[in-house]
Design an enzyme around this catalytic site. Structure first.
Site, PDB file in Angstrom:
ATOM      1  N   GLU A  24       1.078   3.802   1.882  1.00 59.88           N
ATOM      2  CA  GLU A  24       1.629   4.145   3.198  1.00 59.88           C
ATOM      3  C   GLU A  24       2.804   3.241   3.555  1.00 59.88           C
ATOM      4  O   GLU A  24       3.823   3.695   4.062  1.00 59.88           O
ATOM      5  CB  GLU A  24       0.566   3.993   4.291  1.00 59.88           C
ATOM      6  CG  GLU A  24      -0.664   4.833   4.097  1.00 59.88           C
ATOM      7  CD  GLU A  24      -1.791   4.084   3.390  1.00 59.88           C
ATOM      8  OE1 GLU A  24      -1.543   3.452   2.330  1.00 59.88           O
ATOM      9  OE2 GLU A  24      -2.923   4.135   3.882  1.00 59.88           O
ATOM     10  N   HIS A  47       0.859  -1.185   0.000  1.00 59.02           N
ATOM     11  CA  HIS A  47       0.000   0.000   0.000  1.00 59.02           C
ATOM     12  C   HIS A  47       0.895   1.235   0.000  1.00 59.02           C
ATOM     13  O   HIS A  47       2.057   1.182   0.424  1.00 59.02           O
ATOM     14  CB  HIS A  47      -0.887   0.017   1.241  1.00 59.02           C
ATOM     15  CG  HIS A  47      -1.965  -1.013   1.226  1.00 59.02           C
ATOM     16  ND1 HIS A  47      -3.023  -0.984   2.102  1.00 59.02           N
ATOM     17  CD2 HIS A  47      -2.158  -2.113   0.464  1.00 59.02           C
ATOM     18  CE1 HIS A  47      -3.820  -2.000   1.875  1.00 59.02           C
ATOM     19  NE2 HIS A  47      -3.315  -2.714   0.890  1.00 59.02           N
ATOM     20  N   CYS A  93      -2.115  -0.611   7.570  1.00 60.31           N
ATOM     21  CA  CYS A  93      -1.314   0.606   7.517  1.00 60.31           C
ATOM     22  C   CYS A  93      -1.342   1.362   8.837  1.00 60.31           C
ATOM     23  O   CYS A  93      -0.315   1.876   9.281  1.00 60.31           O
ATOM     24  CB  CYS A  93      -1.781   1.479   6.362  1.00 60.31           C
ATOM     25  SG  CYS A  93      -1.469   0.717   4.744  1.00 60.31           S
ATOM     26  N   CYS A 128      -5.994   1.823   6.105  1.00 56.39           N
ATOM     27  CA  CYS A 128      -6.612   0.564   6.519  1.00 56.39           C
ATOM     28  C   CYS A 128      -5.969   0.078   7.820  1.00 56.39           C
ATOM     29  O   CYS A 128      -5.026   0.683   8.338  1.00 56.39           O
ATOM     30  CB  CYS A 128      -6.442  -0.483   5.425  1.00 56.39           C
ATOM     31  SG  CYS A 128      -4.732  -1.078   5.240  1.00 56.39           S
TER      32      CYS A 128
END
Length: 154
Positions: free
Chosen positions: A54, A52, A85, A82
């Site tokens: 992040e 992701h 993260c 999410c």
């Protein structure tokens, strides 16, 4: 730079993800008023479910600072993080999180979960949501609308 200016930078990173066929989410980490790491969604192209935006930015920042603790940093991301993260953000000791679009279904800052102040975590992440929210949300909704249109039979 201001939160709005940093978020515009994150939006450009999200557009990079979109140009690569990824969900358009972009992130960057700022330390002492300087961008030290950038990331955009890359799970499809890297075959890595943890890639992701992040996570990519956090990994790079750790290398730049030569430390897994990213104390006194601010993470800018175009979408509410999410659970994966947010866990990494808390463990990295990111001081502040700024995000654009809210994610009512999967957001782990203030929606599906509220991990920014979860009692079982030993670090509290200060956060601000909704920075350039319309721009960030539109990027995502346009992406998914185009995906749905491609999936429709002719």
């Amino acid at each position: 730079m201001t939160d709005t200016e940093w978020m515009r930078h994150a939006i450009r990173l999200a557009q990079r993800a979109e140009s690569q066929g990824e969900v358009p989410v972009g992130a960057l980490l700022v330390y002492q008023d300087r961008c030290i790491a950038e990331g955009w969604n890359q799970p499809i192209q890297t075959n890595d479910p943890t890639a992701h935006a992040e996570m990519v930015a956090l990994r790079k920042a750790g290398q730049v600072l030569n430390n897994y603790r990213l104390i006194d940093t601010t993470l800018y991301v175009t979408l509410e993080p999410c659970v994966m993260c947010m866990g990494a953000i808390a463990h990295a000791r990111v001081k502040r999180l700024v995000f654009g679009a809210y994610d009512p279904k999967r957001g782990a800052v203030c929606h599906a979960l509220q991990l920014s102040d979860a009692p079982f975590l030993n670090h509290r992440v200060a956060w601000d949501g909704g920075v350039l929210e319309p721009d960030c949300a539109e990027l995502l909704s346009d992406f998914f609308k185009a995906r749905r249109n491609l999936a429709k039979p002719a």
